[in-house]
Write a protein that holds these residues in place. Structure first.
Motif, PDB file in Angstrom:
ATOM      1  N   SER A 127       0.860  -1.177   0.000  1.00 20.98           N
ATOM      2  CA  SER A 127       0.000   0.000   0.000  1.00 20.98           C
ATOM      3  C   SER A 127       0.898   1.229   0.000  1.00 20.98           C
ATOM      4  N   ASN A 128       0.304   2.384  -0.016  1.00 15.37           N
ATOM      5  CA  ASN A 128       1.080   3.621  -0.074  1.00 15.37           C
ATOM      6  C   ASN A 128       0.712   4.575   1.053  1.00 15.37           C
ATOM      7  N   PRO A 129       0.898   4.154   2.295  1.00 18.10           N
ATOM      8  CA  PRO A 129       0.577   5.057   3.408  1.00 18.10           C
ATOM      9  C   PRO A 129       1.579   6.200   3.477  1.00 18.10           C
ATOM     10  N   VAL A 130       1.085   7.361   3.824  1.00 23.56           N
ATOM     11  CA  VAL A 130       1.944   8.536   3.981  1.00 23.56           C
ATOM     12  C   VAL A 130       2.065   8.767   5.490  1.00 23.56           C
ATOM     13  N   LEU A 131       3.088   8.151   6.066  1.00 25.48           N
ATOM     14  CA  LEU A 131       3.291   8.212   7.514  1.00 25.48           C
ATOM     15  C   LEU A 131       4.595   8.927   7.822  1.00 25.48           C
ATOM     16  N   GLY A 132       4.630   9.631   8.925  1.00 30.17           N
ATOM     17  CA  GLY A 132       5.828  10.341   9.354  1.00 30.17           C
ATOM     18  C   GLY A 132       5.653  10.785  10.792  1.00 30.17           C
ATOM     19  N   ASP A 133       6.394  11.790  11.166  1.00 28.02           N
ATOM     20  CA  ASP A 133       6.306  12.363  12.508  1.00 28.02           C
ATOM     21  C   ASP A 133       5.767  13.788  12.387  1.00 28.02           C
ATOM     22  N   ASP A 139       2.358  28.383  14.404  1.00 28.72           N
ATOM     23  CA  ASP A 139       1.028  27.951  14.845  1.00 28.72           C
ATOM     24  C   ASP A 139       0.491  26.786  14.036  1.00 28.72           C
ATOM     25  N   ARG A 140       1.374  26.001  13.414  1.00 32.56           N
ATOM     26  CA  ARG A 140       0.915  24.917  12.560  1.00 32.56           C
ATOM     27  C   ARG A 140       1.696  23.638  12.853  1.00 32.56           C
ATOM     28  N   ALA A 141       1.002  22.523  12.762  1.00 33.26           N
ATOM     29  CA  ALA A 141       1.653  21.218  12.889  1.00 33.26           C
ATOM     30  C   ALA A 141       1.867  20.654  11.490  1.00 33.26           C
ATOM     31  N   TYR A 142       3.067  20.124  11.262  1.00 35.07           N
ATOM     32  CA  TYR A 142       3.401  19.528   9.970  1.00 35.07           C
ATOM     33  C   TYR A 142       3.650  18.038  10.131  1.00 35.07           C
ATOM     34  N   LEU A 143       3.085  17.259   9.232  1.00 28.61           N
ATOM     35  CA  LEU A 143       3.445  15.862   9.100  1.00 28.61           C
ATOM     36  C   LEU A 143       4.725  15.854   8.273  1.00 28.61           C
ATOM     37  N   THR A 144       5.811  15.413   8.881  1.00 34.41           N
ATOM     38  CA  THR A 144       7.108  15.427   8.207  1.00 34.41           C
ATOM     39  C   THR A 144       7.402  14.020   7.699  1.00 34.41           C
ATOM     40  N   ILE A 145       7.594  13.921   6.389  1.00 35.66           N
ATOM     41  CA  ILE A 145       7.844  12.617   5.773  1.00 35.66           C
ATOM     42  C   ILE A 145       9.223  12.612   5.129  1.00 35.66           C
ATOM     43  N   GLY A 182      -6.167  21.818   7.958  1.00 28.48           N
ATOM     44  CA  GLY A 182      -5.201  22.789   8.448  1.00 28.48           C
ATOM     45  C   GLY A 182      -3.819  22.253   8.750  1.00 28.48           C
ATOM     46  N   TYR A 183      -3.632  20.936   8.696  1.00 30.44           N
ATOM     47  CA  TYR A 183      -2.304  20.378   8.904  1.00 30.44           C
ATOM     48  C   TYR A 183      -1.445  20.648   7.689  1.00 30.44           C
ATOM     49  N   GLY A 184      -0.153  20.699   7.920  1.00 26.88           N
ATOM     50  CA  GLY A 184       0.792  20.841   6.836  1.00 26.88           C
ATOM     51  C   GLY A 184       1.507  19.521   6.596  1.00 26.88           C
ATOM     52  N   VAL A 185       2.109  19.398   5.430  1.00 28.54           N
ATOM     53  CA  VAL A 185       2.958  18.250   5.100  1.00 28.54           C
ATOM     54  C   VAL A 185       4.258  18.835   4.585  1.00 28.54           C
TER      55      VAL A 185
END
Length: 190
Positions: A127-133, A139-145, A182-185
């Motif tokens: 599969s192609n999950p986009v997972l990170g920390d 004022d923003r949270a980013y999913l960092t991959i 509103g999350y960032g990547v």
């Protein structure tokens, strides 16, 4: 303020690494170690469950043959609670890791996260999950991959779809903002 998603996604990423690298489900002690790495304090560990917490979230680990991890806001608001469910699908002969709303009736958001599917014969990700920390910036949270995850995601042709909620992403270089949740990547340079 950390939300359940900011624990569930990094936890699923760490479980995925075990599934791909060792072709097995994680043990209870490994899940506990991952939660401590995510800056949670272990409050209790017994035969039927383990309990972790920080100021914003409470995590309950049910150490079964197929581990289940409930991630709840410390406020007790059930509508944002998530479950990380890991199991061996015998029909597919695969390990599956899913992030699901703990309460489908009250969940306020949409989970756009693709499940992890690891073939147990080959150890390959199917599969192609986009997972990170998650990282906080201003004022923003980013999913960092990482670059590898980004390349796998790019090949799906869905770069404009938020991996967290399924909404629309607006990209600027190696960063994107979701117009819905509103999350960032962002893509790590290493």
């Amino acid at each position: 303020m950390r939300e359940p998603i900011s624990i569930a996604v990094p936890l699923a990423k760490r479980i995925m690494k075990i599934a791909v690298g060792e072709k097995r489900l994680p043990r209870e002690d490994e899940i506990g170690k991952f939660l401590i790495e995510l800056n949670l304090e272990e409050l209790y560990r017994g035969r039927e469950l383990a309990l972790f917490r920080d100021r914003d979230v409470v995590v309950i680990v049910f150490p079964r043959e197929n581990p289940v991890v409930d991630v709840l806001p410390a406020s007790g608001e059930v509508s944002e609670a998530l479950e990380v469910v890991t199991y061996h699908d015998k029909k597919l002969n695969a390990i599956i890791v899913e992030i699901l709303p703990a309460n489908d009736l009250e969940y306020e958001g949409n989970i756009g996260l693709e499940p992890v599917i690891v073939n147990l014969e080959t150890g390959e990700l199917e599969s192609n999950p986009v997972l990170g920390d998650f990282e906080e910036e201003k004022d923003r949270a980013y999913l960092t991959i990482d670059k590898e995850t980004f390349e796998r995601w790019r090949k799906t042709g869905r770069l404009n779809t938020c991996p967290i909620c399924g909404g629309e992403l607006a990209w600027r270089g190696e960063r994107a903002l979701c117009l819905d949740c509103g999350y960032g990547v962002k893509v790590r340079g290493d």
